[in-house]
Design an enzyme around this catalytic site. Structure first.
Site, PDB file in Angstrom:
ATOM      1  N   ASP A   1       0.839  -1.207   0.000  1.00  0.00           N
ATOM      2  CA  ASP A   1       0.000   0.000   0.000  1.00  0.00           C
ATOM      3  C   ASP A   1       0.869   1.250   0.000  1.00  0.00           C
ATOM      4  O   ASP A   1       2.003   1.226   0.466  1.00  0.00           O
ATOM      5  CB  ASP A   1      -0.845   0.076   1.279  1.00  0.00           C
ATOM      6  CG  ASP A   1      -1.811  -1.067   1.389  1.00  0.00           C
ATOM      7  OD1 ASP A   1      -2.151  -1.657   0.365  1.00  0.00           O
ATOM      8  OD2 ASP A   1      -2.214  -1.349   2.534  1.00  0.00           O
TER       9      ASP A   1
HETATM   10  N1  URA Z   1      -1.309  -5.836   3.950  1.00  0.00           N
HETATM   11  C1  URA Z   1      -1.716  -4.555   3.951  1.00  0.00           C
HETATM   12  O1  URA Z   1      -2.713  -4.226   4.591  1.00  0.00           O
HETATM   13  N2  URA Z   1      -1.009  -3.655   3.258  1.00  0.00           N
HETATM   14  C2  URA Z   1       0.109  -3.964   2.567  1.00  0.00           C
HETATM   15  O2  URA Z   1       0.720  -3.093   1.966  1.00  0.00           O
HETATM   16  C3  URA Z   1       0.519  -5.309   2.564  1.00  0.00           C
HETATM   17  C4  URA Z   1      -0.210  -6.227   3.264  1.00  0.00           C
END
Ligand code: URA
Length: 244
Positions: free
Chosen positions: A106
């Protein structure tokens, strides 16, 4: 030619000889050969092992390259962004090859992100059946107990998904600030999985970092820095994925 790999017109376009639309026209015109045979269908997929000749000229193969980036927060795991925001490829200005991230973190997640120009390698690692360990460290609001955390290993419903962790450890708690640090290992890689799992449990994520991808950690790197994976590391990752 195989069911895996990339579409022929995409591979031709990516090699830089022409645009994707012109590559499609060259295929239709019978000007493209794969492994010595003229190909006029559009759906065909090729891998790095296929010999592609366009208009009598062999397509030059890019040297496969493999990198580990310590992705900072506030960067998009993509090759480009329509809104002009910073993307992970911006850290690789001096790399000539057309690399892309293997999966995503993310915008607000930091940590281990692998990048390559080798589509077969990326597909191998990302295949859900291959169950590579992905280890995350989450700082959350609140102080969960062990019983609650054990629910994450059973699987927790979020929208239409059942999200599962392989292992969960409570690393530390701050009773004054009412926050906790949790280590969570996933095999799956569903959208915002860690954030959704902990949110469903009632402990929203304040900060999230991917600490490890299989055996690849962040030792020696600061946020925003990258290094090439060694051939041994690449072979080990491939071997682990193939074994799982
Ligand atoms: N889980 C999440 O919530 N975000 C990420 O970037 C990776 C795994």
């Amino acid at each position: 030619m195989t069911n895996n790999g990339e579409r022929l017109q995409k591979v031709i376009a990516q090699s830089g000889v022409t645009s994707r639309r012109k590559a499609e026209q060259l295929i239709l015109d019978g000007k493209v050969k794969v492994n010595g045979e003229t190909v006029q269908e559009m759906g065909i997929k090729v891998t790095a092992n296929d010999e592609i000749v366009v208009d009598g000229v062999p397509l030059e193969k890019e040297t496969p390259v493999y990198f580990l980036l310590y992705k900072p927060r506030g960067v998009i795991s993509s090759v480009k962004d329509d809104k002009g925001r910073k993307v992970v490829i911006d850290y690789f200005n001096t790399v000539e090859q057309r690399i892309f991230p293997i999966g995503r973190l993310d915008y607000d997640t930091s940590g281990v992100l692998l990048l390559t120009n080798d589509g077969d390698f990326a597909n191998l690692l990302m295949h859900p059946r291959h169950e590579m360990d992905k280890v995350y460290i989450a700082k959350v609001k609140g102080i969960p107990n062990k019983k609650e955390l054990a629910l994450l290993q059973k699987g927790i419903r979020s929208d239409k998904d059942v999200l599962k962790a392989v292992q969960v450890n409570l690393l530390s708690t701050d009773h004054q600030k009412k926050t906790s640090i949790i280590e969570i290992t996933l095999h799956e890689g569903k959208n915002r999985q860690v954030r959704r799992m902990l949110e469903e449990l009632g402990y929203p994520v304040i900060k999230l970092k991917r600490e490890r991808y299989d055996f690849i950690g962040l030792e020696g790197l600061n946020a925003g820095e990258y290094r090439a994976l060694t051939p041994k590391e690449v072979n080990q990752l491939r071997a682990h994925a193939q074994k799982l």
